[in-house]
Design an enzyme around this catalytic site. Structure first.
Site, PDB file in Angstrom:
ATOM      1  N   SER A 250     -68.233  20.351   7.148  1.00 30.09           N
ATOM      2  CA  SER A 250     -67.241  20.049   6.117  1.00 30.09           C
ATOM      3  C   SER A 250     -67.424  20.969   4.900  1.00 30.09           C
ATOM      4  O   SER A 250     -67.341  22.180   5.024  1.00 30.09           O
ATOM      5  CB  SER A 250     -67.327  18.566   5.748  1.00 30.09           C
ATOM      6  OG  SER A 250     -66.150  18.119   5.140  1.00 30.09           O
TER       7      SER A 250
ATOM      8  N   ASP B 134     -62.817  16.510  11.242  1.00 27.99           N
ATOM      9  CA  ASP B 134     -64.016  16.670  10.428  1.00 27.99           C
ATOM     10  C   ASP B 134     -65.306  16.416  11.210  1.00 27.99           C
ATOM     11  O   ASP B 134     -65.462  15.383  11.861  1.00 27.99           O
ATOM     12  CB  ASP B 134     -63.936  15.703   9.239  1.00 27.99           C
ATOM     13  CG  ASP B 134     -64.920  16.030   8.145  1.00 27.99           C
ATOM     14  OD1 ASP B 134     -66.110  16.218   8.439  1.00 27.99           O
ATOM     15  OD2 ASP B 134     -64.497  16.109   6.974  1.00 27.99           O
TER      16      ASP B 134
END
Length: 275
Positions: free
Chosen positions: A38, A169
């Protein structure tokens, strides 16, 4: 000695990673490999491409604090609004309210490379395969799309299609991916920027804050369970307080809170390299 560096996920708190990279730059040391998830994939990718910690800070200042930009005018009305200059609203069928293309294109303009092969430091990026419900490690091919996949928070950013994968993600499966590089190096350093325990408040937080905080709680649980099985040689928790996922405009406060972590790392690195 080969040193592996892992930069974890955590939204705006991940700006603390820049202070960690400052420690490396000030000691004249470079990691042999970087893994990131991320925000850690974003900052780790840019550093691996050759952008220094100082230059990263300057880019953050340019994005967040340039007073003659639309960013600044929007910020006067809303904390979250400052991000809108890089947001491109997506139609619902795309899987997220934001495509994320403007921001990743901005990153591409800064690093001026497109593939993992062109990086100065090897990089491994974590994403989550939505259909297979498991981790995907991205280390070759399209660098920018891999980074975009790693920060595609479900519901906020549209997922990324890469070959047969639909990626979201990486924090959903591995928010602190030190295990990806542990067997490739002599020494592993992992930076955990997940949120520390918060003080009790009478008022119930707004819906978006509850949503992102719940996501953070899940990540903390994943990290804690993972650490029961394996640990990096050095694990540093930044303990950045009073910073929400999207509070990028609080960069100076994040840097200030990250300074003790940076100094601890410098002492540990200096001791390690001089033994």
């Amino acid at each position: 000695m080969k040193i592996g560096l892992t930069l974890g996920s955590g939204g705006a708190r991940g700006l603390a990673h820049i202070l960690i990279l400052e420690a490396f730059d000030e000691l004249g040391v470079k990691p042999s490999v970087i893994s990131g998830c991320s925000i850690g994939a974003i900052i780790g990718g840019m550093y691996a491409a050759g952008i220094s910690a100082k230059e990263l800070k300057e880019l953050v200042d340019e994005i967040v604090f340039q007073k003659n930009s639309k960013f600044w005018e929007i910020h006067k009305k809303s904390d979250w609004g400052k991000m809108l200059d890089f947001l491109d609203p997506s139609i619902l069928k795309s899987g997220g309210i934001i495509k994320g293309e403007k921001f990743i294109n901005f990153i591409g303009e800064q690093i001026k490379i497109k593939t993992f092969r062109e990086l100065k430091i090897p990089l491994k990026v974590v994403a989550t395969d939505y259909w297979a419900k498991k981790q995907v490690v991205l280390k070759k091919g399209n660098l920018l799309e891999s980074i975009r996949a790693s920060y595609s928070i479900p519901g906020l950013f549209a997922p990324v299609k890469l070959k047969k994968h639909l990626l979201i993600d990486g924090g959903m499966v591995n928010p602190l991916p030190f295990d990806l590089i542990k067997n490739e190096v002599d020494f592993t350093i992992a930076i955990d920027v997940t949120t520390p325990k918060a003080k009790f408040e009478e008022e119930i937080p707004p819906a978006y804050e509850l949503l992102f905080s719940a996501y953070q709680i899940m990540q903390i649980s994943l990290i804690n369970e993972k650490l029961k099985l394996s640990r990096p040689n050095i694990l540093l928790k930044t303990n950045i307080k009073n910073i929400r996922v999207g509070d990028f405009m609080k960069a100076p406060l994040i840097y200030e809170q990250a300074k003790p972590c940076k100094e601890r790392l410098k002492r540990k690195l200096d001791k390690l390299l001089n033994n």
